[in-house]
Design a protein around this motif. Sequence first.
Motif, PDB file in Angstrom:
ATOM      1  N   MET A 126       0.820  -1.205   0.000  1.00 15.07           N
ATOM      2  CA  MET A 126       0.000   0.000   0.000  1.00 15.07           C
ATOM      3  C   MET A 126       0.858   1.260   0.000  1.00 15.07           C
ATOM      4  O   MET A 126       0.516   2.253  -0.648  1.00 15.07           O
ATOM      5  N   LEU A 127       1.964   1.217   0.718  1.00 10.21           N
ATOM      6  CA  LEU A 127       2.835   2.393   0.778  1.00 10.21           C
ATOM      7  C   LEU A 127       3.478   2.696  -0.578  1.00 10.21           C
ATOM      8  O   LEU A 127       3.862   3.830  -0.847  1.00 10.21           O
ATOM      9  N   VAL A 155      -1.021   7.289   3.860  1.00 11.52           N
ATOM     10  CA  VAL A 155      -0.944   7.277   2.397  1.00 11.52           C
ATOM     11  C   VAL A 155      -1.860   8.356   1.824  1.00 11.52           C
ATOM     12  O   VAL A 155      -2.769   8.851   2.498  1.00 11.52           O
ATOM     13  N   ASP A 156      -1.626   8.693   0.557  1.00  7.82           N
ATOM     14  CA  ASP A 156      -2.428   9.720  -0.114  1.00  7.82           C
ATOM     15  C   ASP A 156      -3.684   9.121  -0.742  1.00  7.82           C
ATOM     16  O   ASP A 156      -3.603   8.175  -1.531  1.00  7.82           O
ATOM     17  N   PRO A 158      -6.559   7.166  -0.330  1.00  5.58           N
ATOM     18  CA  PRO A 158      -7.200   5.871  -0.536  1.00  5.58           C
ATOM     19  C   PRO A 158      -8.676   6.107  -0.891  1.00  5.58           C
ATOM     20  O   PRO A 158      -9.280   7.083  -0.427  1.00  5.58           O
ATOM     21  N   THR A 252       0.748  -0.127   8.794  1.00  4.54           N
ATOM     22  CA  THR A 252       1.082   0.719   7.639  1.00  4.54           C
ATOM     23  C   THR A 252       1.734   2.010   8.100  1.00  4.54           C
ATOM     24  O   THR A 252       2.731   2.464   7.515  1.00  4.54           O
ATOM     25  N   ALA A 256       5.663   3.189   7.467  1.00  2.74           N
ATOM     26  CA  ALA A 256       5.902   4.445   6.754  1.00  2.74           C
ATOM     27  C   ALA A 256       7.084   5.201   7.364  1.00  2.74           C
ATOM     28  O   ALA A 256       7.635   6.117   6.746  1.00  2.74           O
ATOM     29  N   ARG A 263       3.931  13.001   8.275  1.00  2.55           N
ATOM     30  CA  ARG A 263       2.539  13.147   7.819  1.00  2.55           C
ATOM     31  C   ARG A 263       1.608  13.352   9.007  1.00  2.55           C
ATOM     32  O   ARG A 263       0.735  14.215   8.987  1.00  2.55           O
TER      33      ARG A 263
END
Length: 277
Positions: A126-127, A155-156, A158, A252, A256, A263
Amino acid sequence: MADQPFLARVRRKLPELHPAERRLGELVCDFPGELASYSASELAALAGVSNATVTRFVRRLGYESYEDARRDARDEASSGSRLYLQHTGRADAAEPARFMETDINNLRETLGDIAQDDVDGLATAMLGARKIWCVGYRAANPMAHYLQWQLLQAVDDPIPVPGGGQTMGEHVARMSKTDVVIMFGLRRRVSGFSELLGTVGETGARVALISDEGMAMNRDVVWHFRCATRSSGPLFSHVGVMALINLIANRTIELAAESGRRRLQHIEGYNDLLREL
């Protein structure tokens, strides 16, 4: 009528039945799990009718014998209908202690069967993905949105689908081999779920399937997580599913590393600036 599910047969015939048979039919409609579990004599005693009434009842439904009717009821129960989880004479079923015990067992069974390598593999994928799609129908639709919300910490953008008024075709058409698709396949699954799963796989996207324990292990997806959903009441328990979501989202964020920390700090900075929390 032979091609109709068991409960559909009962509901269709109910207005035509004699009083004793109708009383039996109403009991079966309210608690179909009784027929799936009990012998003909036990069901007759529960409904307050004779064994002969049970025999006439199943024949009016188009069955040769009580065992044929019970076999159909068991098959329908395995499909995941919540009606089959209800039973008469269970006044203690709603006790908090009973629900707590069941949910604790669900948590143990769900998380106890999950390999760390699978969680890490999904989190890492996913990353590095172009897009992450969270697909859920019915009870799983808010779970897909919840997973999307949690993943936003790492993450950006989803994407939870389908949304109101949307079809999956418009989303599958945008999926690619650089994407990760997390599909919730919890019972009762919508018609065409297997076809959708296969079609998503054909896009080349890496697929993670989250299902209940009743689904056989799927070897065509990259990851398959099965969650225990047993309940002490008529509704399925999803505490195991939520625990899995929590595990995936947290792992996740952990993987990261520095970018994940930055973030989170960025998000908290804007929370403070906007005074939303």
